[in-house]
Design an enzyme around this catalytic site. Structure first.
Site, PDB file in Angstrom:
ATOM      1  N   THR A  36       0.828  -1.215   0.000  1.00 33.70           N
ATOM      2  CA  THR A  36       0.000   0.000   0.000  1.00 33.70           C
ATOM      3  C   THR A  36       0.860   1.261   0.000  1.00 33.70           C
ATOM      4  O   THR A  36       0.387   2.329  -0.389  1.00 33.70           O
ATOM      5  CB  THR A  36      -0.914   0.019   1.246  1.00 33.70           C
ATOM      6  OG1 THR A  36      -0.120  -0.328   2.389  1.00 33.70           O
ATOM      7  CG2 THR A  36      -2.048  -0.973   1.129  1.00 33.70           C
ATOM      8  N   SER A 130      18.812  -2.377   6.366  1.00 32.41           N
ATOM      9  CA  SER A 130      19.414  -1.232   5.659  1.00 32.41           C
ATOM     10  C   SER A 130      18.812   0.089   6.129  1.00 32.41           C
ATOM     11  O   SER A 130      19.534   1.057   6.367  1.00 32.41           O
ATOM     12  CB  SER A 130      19.276  -1.388   4.140  1.00 32.41           C
ATOM     13  OG  SER A 130      17.927  -1.516   3.765  1.00 32.41           O
ATOM     14  N   GLU A 162      19.131   5.562  -0.182  1.00 32.89           N
ATOM     15  CA  GLU A 162      18.937   4.199  -0.692  1.00 32.89           C
ATOM     16  C   GLU A 162      18.471   4.223  -2.146  1.00 32.89           C
ATOM     17  O   GLU A 162      18.923   3.433  -2.969  1.00 32.89           O
ATOM     18  CB  GLU A 162      17.956   3.424   0.191  1.00 32.89           C
ATOM     19  CG  GLU A 162      17.865   1.972  -0.207  1.00 32.89           C
ATOM     20  CD  GLU A 162      17.434   1.046   0.916  1.00 32.89           C
ATOM     21  OE1 GLU A 162      17.040  -0.081   0.586  1.00 32.89           O
ATOM     22  OE2 GLU A 162      17.483   1.427   2.094  1.00 32.89           O
ATOM     23  N   ASP A 174       9.990   2.042   5.909  1.00 37.63           N
ATOM     24  CA  ASP A 174      11.037   1.399   6.707  1.00 37.63           C
ATOM     25  C   ASP A 174      11.849   2.415   7.500  1.00 37.63           C
ATOM     26  O   ASP A 174      12.126   2.233   8.686  1.00 37.63           O
ATOM     27  CB  ASP A 174      11.967   0.585   5.798  1.00 37.63           C
ATOM     28  CG  ASP A 174      11.215  -0.471   5.017  1.00 37.63           C
ATOM     29  OD1 ASP A 174      10.034  -0.706   5.321  1.00 37.63           O
ATOM     30  OD2 ASP A 174      11.805  -1.060   4.091  1.00 37.63           O
TER      31      ASP A 174
END
Length: 382
Positions: A36, A130, A162, A174
């Site tokens: 989502t 990460s 990233e 994240d």
């Protein structure tokens, strides 16, 4: 020895003086709200008690020295006054370099730094090792040099690093949960506004993550295909993103869409609604309803979005048979392998662990990895 003690001791040995600060940033698991994020929708992750820890100190020059305790104490050195480019040999160093480079573009009022990094977020398990590294490095510079950056800006900086420096196209969830996580809470994140709402977790409930250890092969190509199909769906409805389409609008014209695209779009629309409802269920301590929503989410990922694999479905079934309506379980992450997440009353954890140990390998030929986590605090000093 804790990660804090380990990095502080290594720092003193490597650099000949004591670290002034130790910073941590956690990994995360997403409880519900899958695929989502790039549709401007909602996600409901929590930070977990596996983290990246950095012992550090400011320097009085423009040099950055970084030691990676988990990579045989490899050392990377670079200058803030020279263009920051990718390291040819150390992939871990590129996360650090990328964060520093993008931070310079945001706020260049920081100097050199010495860092020793270690972490226990399992790599390759979809628990955001990460992102936790990116947020930890950003927080180090923010704390050492008192930069006027909040958690959301540190998270965005990590995402930029990233995407643009490391070259991996990730959403914002994240980094945001690593930066802003709250102990004993999940975080409902609106991926369009980046607004967050802390949602208290019921007492006595464990967050269990089980890695299927099924090696993901399709994840890159299939992820991109799903993303394109979602964008096609949004264009069909003449909306900026699927977040703006209601299930009623979809049902009225679903037959006009390509059948595969229609199924994939339906998952996003129903998953968004489930995620918002799940936040309310959790807040009210209604684990039965939360379990139903997690089960619906898993079925939708399996049947509509088509991103589960038999090994993952098997794991979910084993756990569900033990917990019944006392908790919830579903696949978490991008799909095609990876992990499942379960919310389980603490007293049922041993029974779940035993059932999985007895049945999963027997049925699939693969040994699982079992993690019991607590919803944890986001990045900061430790």
């Amino acid at each position: 020895m804790s990660l804090k003690e380990k990095t502080q001791s290594l720092f003193a040995n490597a650099f000949g003086y004591p670290a002034t600060h130790t910073i941590q940033a956690p990994g995360r698991v997403n409880l519900i709200g899958e695929h989502t994020d790039y549709n401007d929708g909602f996600v409901l992750p929590c930070a977990i008690d596996y983290q990246t820890v950095i012992s550090c100190a400011p320097r009085d020059d423009r040099k950055v020295r970084v030691m990676a305790a988990d990579y045989e104490n490899q050392l990377d050195e670079f200058s803030l006054d020279a263009p920051i480019v990718a390291h040819e040999n150390y992939q871990w160093a590129n996360y650090v370099r990328g964060v520093v480079k993008h931070l310079q573009l945001r706020n260049n009022s920081f100097g050199g730094v010495d860092m020793v990094i270690s972490g226990n977020v399992p790599q390759g398990a979809g628990l955001s090792s990460s992102a936790s590294l990116e947020v930890a490095v950003g927080t180090v510079l923010q704390q050492l040099y008192h930069l006027p950056l909040d958690g959301a800006q540190i998270a965005l900086n990590g995402q930029e690093a990233e995407n643009q420096f490391v070259g991996c196209n990730c959403g914002i969830m994240d980094q945001l949960i690593s930066a802003l996580g709250k102990k004993d809470h999940a975080l409902l994140i609106d991926c369009r506004s980046l607004g967050t709402k802390a949602v208290s977790m019921p007492k006595g409930v464990a967050v269990v993550i089980i890695n299927s250890n099924f090696k993901r092969t399709l994840v890159g190509s299939e992820y991109n295909t799903r993303r394109e199909q979602c964008e096609t769906g949004a264009r069909f409805f003449q909306q900026p993103a699927l977040r703006d389409v209601t299930i009623e609008e979809f049902n009225a014209v679903a037959h006009e869409l390509d059948p595969i695209v229609a199924k994939h779009v339906r998952h996003i629309l129903t998953e968004n609604a489930r995620t918002v409802e799940a936040a309310s269920a959790l807040e009210q301590g209604d684990l039965k309803r939360m379990g139903e929503l997690m089960a619906e989410s898993h079925a939708s990922m399996r049947d509509d979005f088509e991103i589960t694999v038999p090994q993952i479905d098997t794991l979910v079934e084993i756990v569900k048979a033990v917990i019944g309506d006392k908790g919830g379980v579903r696949m978490t992450g991008g799909g095609f392998g990876g992990c499942i997440v379960a919310l389980i009353p603490e007293e049922l954890v041993p029974a779940v662990q035993q059932a999985v140990a007895e049945q999963y390998e027997a049925k699939t030929g693969i040994k699982e990895t079992f993690y019991v986590c607590k919803p944890s605090q986001g990045a900061g000093q430790c």
